[in-house]
Scaffold this motif. Structure first.
Motif, PDB file in Angstrom:
ATOM      1  N   TYR A   1       0.838  -1.196   0.000  1.00 55.14           N
ATOM      2  CA  TYR A   1       0.000   0.000   0.000  1.00 55.14           C
ATOM      3  C   TYR A   1       0.872   1.245   0.000  1.00 55.14           C
ATOM      4  O   TYR A   1       1.887   1.299   0.695  1.00 55.14           O
ATOM      5  CB  TYR A   1      -0.905   0.015   1.236  1.00 55.14           C
ATOM      6  N   MET A   2       0.473   2.249  -0.783  1.00 53.38           N
ATOM      7  CA  MET A   2       1.195   3.523  -0.851  1.00 53.38           C
ATOM      8  C   MET A   2       0.189   4.664  -0.763  1.00 53.38           C
ATOM      9  O   MET A   2      -0.904   4.581  -1.328  1.00 53.38           O
ATOM     10  CB  MET A   2       1.962   3.647  -2.176  1.00 53.38           C
ATOM     11  N   ASN A   3       0.568   5.726  -0.063  1.00 52.38           N
ATOM     12  CA  ASN A   3      -0.256   6.920   0.050  1.00 52.38           C
ATOM     13  C   ASN A   3       0.534   8.129  -0.429  1.00 52.38           C
ATOM     14  O   ASN A   3       1.716   8.268  -0.121  1.00 52.38           O
ATOM     15  CB  ASN A   3      -0.708   7.154   1.496  1.00 52.38           C
ATOM     16  N   PHE A   4      -0.152   9.018  -1.166  1.00 51.72           N
ATOM     17  CA  PHE A   4       0.430  10.280  -1.619  1.00 51.72           C
ATOM     18  C   PHE A   4      -0.563  11.379  -1.278  1.00 51.72           C
ATOM     19  O   PHE A   4      -1.772  11.179  -1.332  1.00 51.72           O
ATOM     20  CB  PHE A   4       0.699  10.238  -3.126  1.00 51.72           C
ATOM     21  N   HIS A   5      -0.036  12.563  -0.904  1.00 43.82           N
ATOM     22  CA  HIS A   5      -0.890  13.648  -0.412  1.00 43.82           C
ATOM     23  C   HIS A   5      -0.708  14.910  -1.239  1.00 43.82           C
ATOM     24  O   HIS A   5       0.333  15.123  -1.858  1.00 43.82           O
ATOM     25  CB  HIS A   5      -0.545  13.959   1.056  1.00 43.82           C
ATOM     26  N   LYS A   6      -1.746  15.771  -1.194  1.00 48.01           N
ATOM     27  CA  LYS A   6      -1.732  17.120  -1.766  1.00 48.01           C
ATOM     28  C   LYS A   6      -1.357  17.120  -3.242  1.00 48.01           C
ATOM     29  O   LYS A   6      -0.283  17.540  -3.630  1.00 48.01           O
ATOM     30  CB  LYS A   6      -0.784  18.025  -0.973  1.00 48.01           C
ATOM     31  N   LEU A   7      -2.289  16.657  -4.086  1.00 49.36           N
ATOM     32  CA  LEU A   7      -2.060  16.577  -5.522  1.00 49.36           C
ATOM     33  C   LEU A   7      -3.038  17.463  -6.281  1.00 49.36           C
ATOM     34  O   LEU A   7      -4.171  17.658  -5.841  1.00 49.36           O
ATOM     35  CB  LEU A   7      -2.271  15.133  -6.007  1.00 49.36           C
ATOM     36  N   THR A   8      -2.620  17.945  -7.434  1.00 46.23           N
ATOM     37  CA  THR A   8      -3.548  18.604  -8.355  1.00 46.23           C
ATOM     38  C   THR A   8      -4.027  17.560  -9.354  1.00 46.23           C
ATOM     39  O   THR A   8      -3.425  16.499  -9.509  1.00 46.23           O
ATOM     40  CB  THR A   8      -2.863  19.763  -9.102  1.00 46.23           C
TER      41      THR A   8
ATOM     42  N   LEU B   1      -2.803  -3.099  -9.920  1.00 44.82           N
ATOM     43  CA  LEU B   1      -2.809  -1.800  -9.247  1.00 44.82           C
ATOM     44  C   LEU B   1      -4.245  -1.326  -9.111  1.00 44.82           C
ATOM     45  O   LEU B   1      -5.018  -1.416 -10.069  1.00 44.82           O
ATOM     46  CB  LEU B   1      -2.003  -0.797 -10.075  1.00 44.82           C
ATOM     47  N   GLN B   2      -4.601  -0.862  -7.928  1.00 42.20           N
ATOM     48  CA  GLN B   2      -5.909  -0.261  -7.697  1.00 42.20           C
ATOM     49  C   GLN B   2      -5.679   1.071  -7.011  1.00 42.20           C
ATOM     50  O   GLN B   2      -5.037   1.133  -5.957  1.00 42.20           O
ATOM     51  CB  GLN B   2      -6.786  -1.166  -6.835  1.00 42.20           C
TER      52      GLN B   2
END
Length: 173
Positions: free
Chosen positions: A124-131, A152-153
Motif C-alpha cells: 500500500y502507498m499513500n500520496f498527499h496534496k495533488l492537483t 494496481l488499484q
C-alpha cells in the motif's frame, strides 16, 4: 494537397471521438487554406480550474514480494520527481494464501489428491496534496510501467468547496 487535408480532418474527428483526460491541443505546424481553417478549429471553451486531491491511495497485488518492493521504489521515485508529497508505504507481514485441492484422477482414487496454493502479497502507498493534472500524469506513468503479475488499484480523495447553503449559519434556531 486535398488528400492531406482530408486525412487531417479524419484524424481530428477521430481524436475528438476519443475521451481524453486532458484536452487535445492542435498542432501549430499545420498550415491550411483560409476556407478549411474554419472547419478545423473548434470554439475553445473556457478552461476549468484544476481539481485538488487530498490523498491518493494505491494498492498493489502480486505474487512476488521483491517485484512489489522494486515497483514501490520506482513509484515513490517518480513521485519525488513530480514534487508529490509521499505518505505511508507499507505491506502486511503475511501473504494471503488460497489453497485448492483437486483429485489426480477424474473418477476414482479419492486418496490421490493434489494441492495447489496461490500466495498474494499486498503493498500500500499513500500520496498527499495533488492537483488533478499532476495526479493524471503520475497515474498514467506508473500504470504504463506496471510489471507483469502486478495489479494496481488506485482511489483518490477529492477536495471540494463547501456548498453555499452550508457556509452561512442559520439566522434563527
Amino acid at each position: 494537397m486535398k488528400m492531406h487535408i482530408r486525412h487531417l480532418l479524419l484524424y481530428s474527428q477521430a481524436i475528438k471521438s476519443l475521451r481524453w483526460a486532458q484536452p487535445v491541443r492542435a498542432l501549430s505546424s499545420v498550415t491550411t487554406s483560409p476556407g478549411v481553417e474554419a472547419n478545423l478549429s473548434p470554439a475553445a471553451p473556457a478552461p476549468e480550474p484544476d481539481k485538488l486531491y487530498s490523498k491518493l491511495e494505491i494498492e498493489l497485488r502480486g505474487i512476488d514480494p521483491a517485484v512489489l518492493k522494486s515497483y514501490t521504489w520506482f513509484a515513490t521515485t517518480a513521485a519525488e520527481h513530480l514534487g508529490i508529497e509521499k505518505g505511508n508505504c507499507w505491506s502486511p507481514r503475511k501473504a494471503h494464501h488460497e489453497r485448492m485441492t483437486l483429485l489426480k484422477s477424474v473418477h476414482i482414487y479419492k486418496k490421490h489428491r493434489v494441492q495447489y496454493e496461490v500466495r498474494t502479497h499486498f503493498r500500500y502507498m499513500n500520496f498527499h496534496k495533488l492537483t488533478g493534472s499532476t495526479l493524471d500524469t503520475f497515474l498514467e506513468y506508473i500504470e504504463r510501467n506496471l510489471p507483469e503479475g502486478v495489479a494496481l488499484q488506485a482511489s483518490r480523495t477529492e477536495l471540494q468547496q463547501i456548498p453555499e447553503h452550508l457556509r452561512q449559519p442559520p439566522e434563527q434556531v
